[in-house]
Design a protein around this motif. Structure first.
Motif: not given
Lengths: 343, 262
Positions: A154-161, A144-148, A185-188
């Protein structure tokens, strides 16, 4: 007004104009699959398009390969404002040195704000080495990506465990920001057939690869994965009916075969394959319980599974209480249909 | 032949519980284990040492609060370990660690082969090994499943689509090892005891270097900033598929595809 005139008009309007001098922008390096652009690349362009519109920046695509210039259209249609193409026989298959040299030269000249890769074999390798070479931060497997807006980061989420939860990170200062985007992870993006443009060709100087492919590894078999570390398990129970179907399903999904005590008593599996609190606890990404009623010991042993799919004819079976998705059906009838649907 | 193994630790996932509703990670047991992929890298190095005369040196992949994993590696069969400490080190990210490790490798007098895990168990990031290769200007092979060395060459098996391929490289080279590639050996009990008691040559094999002697403080500045955590929605258990057999099969297949991304 006939359609062809409309087409012409639209095509004229949608001819993508690139900014003079370049600078900045969000860049997407394309992955190729079977002679086409990989879905993950289009998804990355879609994600980049959304961010670029908020930032007031352009989206650029980069294609590397042999005879790939025609694929530029796919990038334009997915939302790229400009496309750079490096077309050379030396780029026909992934060669780290040459690919890195082309991209490093390009990005040194263009000074991107962010560079997105697919989180594929190639993307992961290129992103890490380029990030170190250019002094940029890298966040891998972004979902997932959002903007600061304050820092244009760019603020990015990445999976942990393996997706138990997600960590959010950003690279506020250093540019370019490198990201690899997890496939699916992102829509086409919306494919706009009226978009088009003319790509810019890049110079390629082939470098001698330091790592050479010798050939296929004949006879190499990876070590067996113990049940407690398996990523996907297809487990059978007394009500599974036809065990051969269970094995076929496991093969189709690339998973391991297991079972409950009932399956062991039926002689389908060895005692080392029994999933039960008293034998082995498991923590796969996906656990398929086929005809398993699900007693307390079994259900406790699959507690750590991330997704549980249960198939059992009895609506009262306790397995349904722990399952994320339950199918009240006879496995013998539903498994052939499931195998068909998976093809 | 000198083989450097870069390894790190990770919070044992069995000791943590993720509460999605509370949006918190509860640490029930703060116990660290060796990163599984790094453990495979150590095993690969020790197998080279079994075959030919080689020195195995261990370095940390991230700032470590203590040197337990290095002691564990020494007990498992490594010859030498360097613990990196320093004031500015605690916040270092992979970019900073790559610079620091490159300087440490230089100070060790170089190496023929560097091995590390291809990915971490917790954050799933695989950049450190590749960043280190770039910082040293070495070629790399990512995600190795098997290694074979001769005096100046290396043969690596890596996954290629559905099958496996053999690659060949001249030394020195950096190789990241896939998690689960090799069945790792266990530490030797007597060596482990000696290390913690500070007895024998194993205990002397552990050194501490100050990061400030290796690189400037600027080089340790992290590029990445943690901005928080996000939790997936709580699992909704007990959902039943509806419809006839075919409809059920289709919804099951869709759900599986979403999970496995086939």
């Amino acid at each position: 007004m006939d359609a062809s005139y409309l087409d012409l008009l639209m095509a004229q309007q949608e001819e993508v104009a690139e900014a003079e001098g370049g600078g900045g922008g969000i860049w997407v390096v394309a992955d190729l699959v079977d002679g086409g652009v990989a879905p993950v690349t289009l998804e990355a362009i879609g994600a980049a398009r959304n961010l670029a519109d908020s930032l007031g920046a352009y989206v650029y695509g980069v294609l590397l390969g042999d005879g790939v210039a025609d694929l530029a259209l796919a990038l334009y249609q997915a939302g790229a404002d400009g496309v750079r193409v490096a077309d050379h026989p030396a780029l026909a298959s992934f060669a780290a040195e040459t690919y890195l040299a082309v991209l490093a030269d390009l990005f040194a000249a263009e000074q991107p704000e962010a560079v997105l890769f697919g989180a594929t074999d190639m993307g992961q390798q290129l992103a890490a080495r380029l990030a170190q070479r250019m002094g940029g931060g890298l966040i891998e497997h972004t979902v997932a990506l959002s903007l600061d807006e304050a820092t244009r980061a760019l603020q990015a989420s990445f999976p942990v465990y393996g997706g138990e939860y997600f960590e959010i990170a950003a690279c506020p200062q250093a540019r370019p920001q490198f990201l690899t985007v997890e496939p699916g992870a992102f829509a086409a993006p919306f494919i706009d057939p009226y978009r088009q443009g003319s790509p810019t060709m890049l110079d390629v100087t082939p470098l001698e690869p330091a790592v050479r492919r010798v050939g296929e590894a004949d006879g190499f078999a990876p070590p067996p994965v113990p049940l407690n570390r398996a990523r996907l398990i297809v487990a059978a129970g007394r009500q599974a009916g036809d065990f051969a179907l269970v094995e076929r399903l496991a093969a189709a999904l690339g998973g391991q075969v297991a079972g409950d005590r009932g399956a062991r008593d039926a002689g389908w599996i060895e005692s080392g394959q029994v999933v039960d609190l008293r034998s082995a606890t498991v923590a796969p990404d996906v656990y398929l319980a086929v005809g398993i009623r699900g007693d307390t010991f079994h259900n406790a042993a699959i507690e750590q599974a991330r997704f549980i799919l249960a198939i059992h004819p009895d609506p009262q079976a306790p397995i349904f209480e722990v399952a994320d998705l339950g199918l009240e059906a006879d496995p013998q009838q539903v498994l052939p249909l499931l195998l068909q649907a998976l093809e | 032949m000198r083989v450097i193994v870069v390894l790190g630790h990770v919070l044992d996932p069995r000791g943590i519980a993720v509460n999605r509703r509370a949006g918190r990670v509860f640490i029930n047991r703060r116990e660290y284990i060796l990163q599984p992929a790094d453990r495979c890298a150590l095993e690969a190095a020790l197998r080279i040492k079994d075959e030919m005369p080689a020195e195995v040196v261990v370095l940390p992949r991230s700032p470590l609060p203590d040197d337990d994993v290095l002691r564990q590696a020494l007990a498992t069969g490594a010859d030498r370990a360097v613990y990196l400490a320093g004031d500015g080190l605690a916040a270092a990210d992979d970019a900073a660690m790559a610079r620091l490790l490159a300087a440490a490798v230089e100070r060790l007098g170089g190496a023929d082969l560097i091995l590390t895990g291809a990915t971490t168990l917790d954050t799933g990031q695989g950049q450190l090994g590749l960043r280190l290769a770039e910082a040293l200007g070495w070629p790399h092979v990512a995600d190795a499943w098997a290694l074979k060395t001769s005096d100046d060459r290396l043969e690596v098996v890596r996954q290629e689509g559905a099958g496996y391929a053999v690659l060949e490289a001249a030394l020195p080279v950096m190789v990241t090892v896939a998690p689960g590639a090799l069945e790792p050996r266990y530490p030797d009990g007597a060596r482990l005891i000696n290390i913690y008691r500070g007895q024998g040559e194993v205990a002397a094999a552990l050194e501490t270097w100050d990061a400030a002697d290796l690189v400037d403080a600027d080089a340790l500045q992290p590029l990445l900033e943690r901005r928080g955590q996000e939790f997936p929605p709580e699992r909704e258990r007990g959902v039943r598929a509806s419809g006839g057999l075919e409809e059920m099969a289709r919804s099951a297949a869709d759900a599986l595809r979403r999970q496995v991304r086939v």
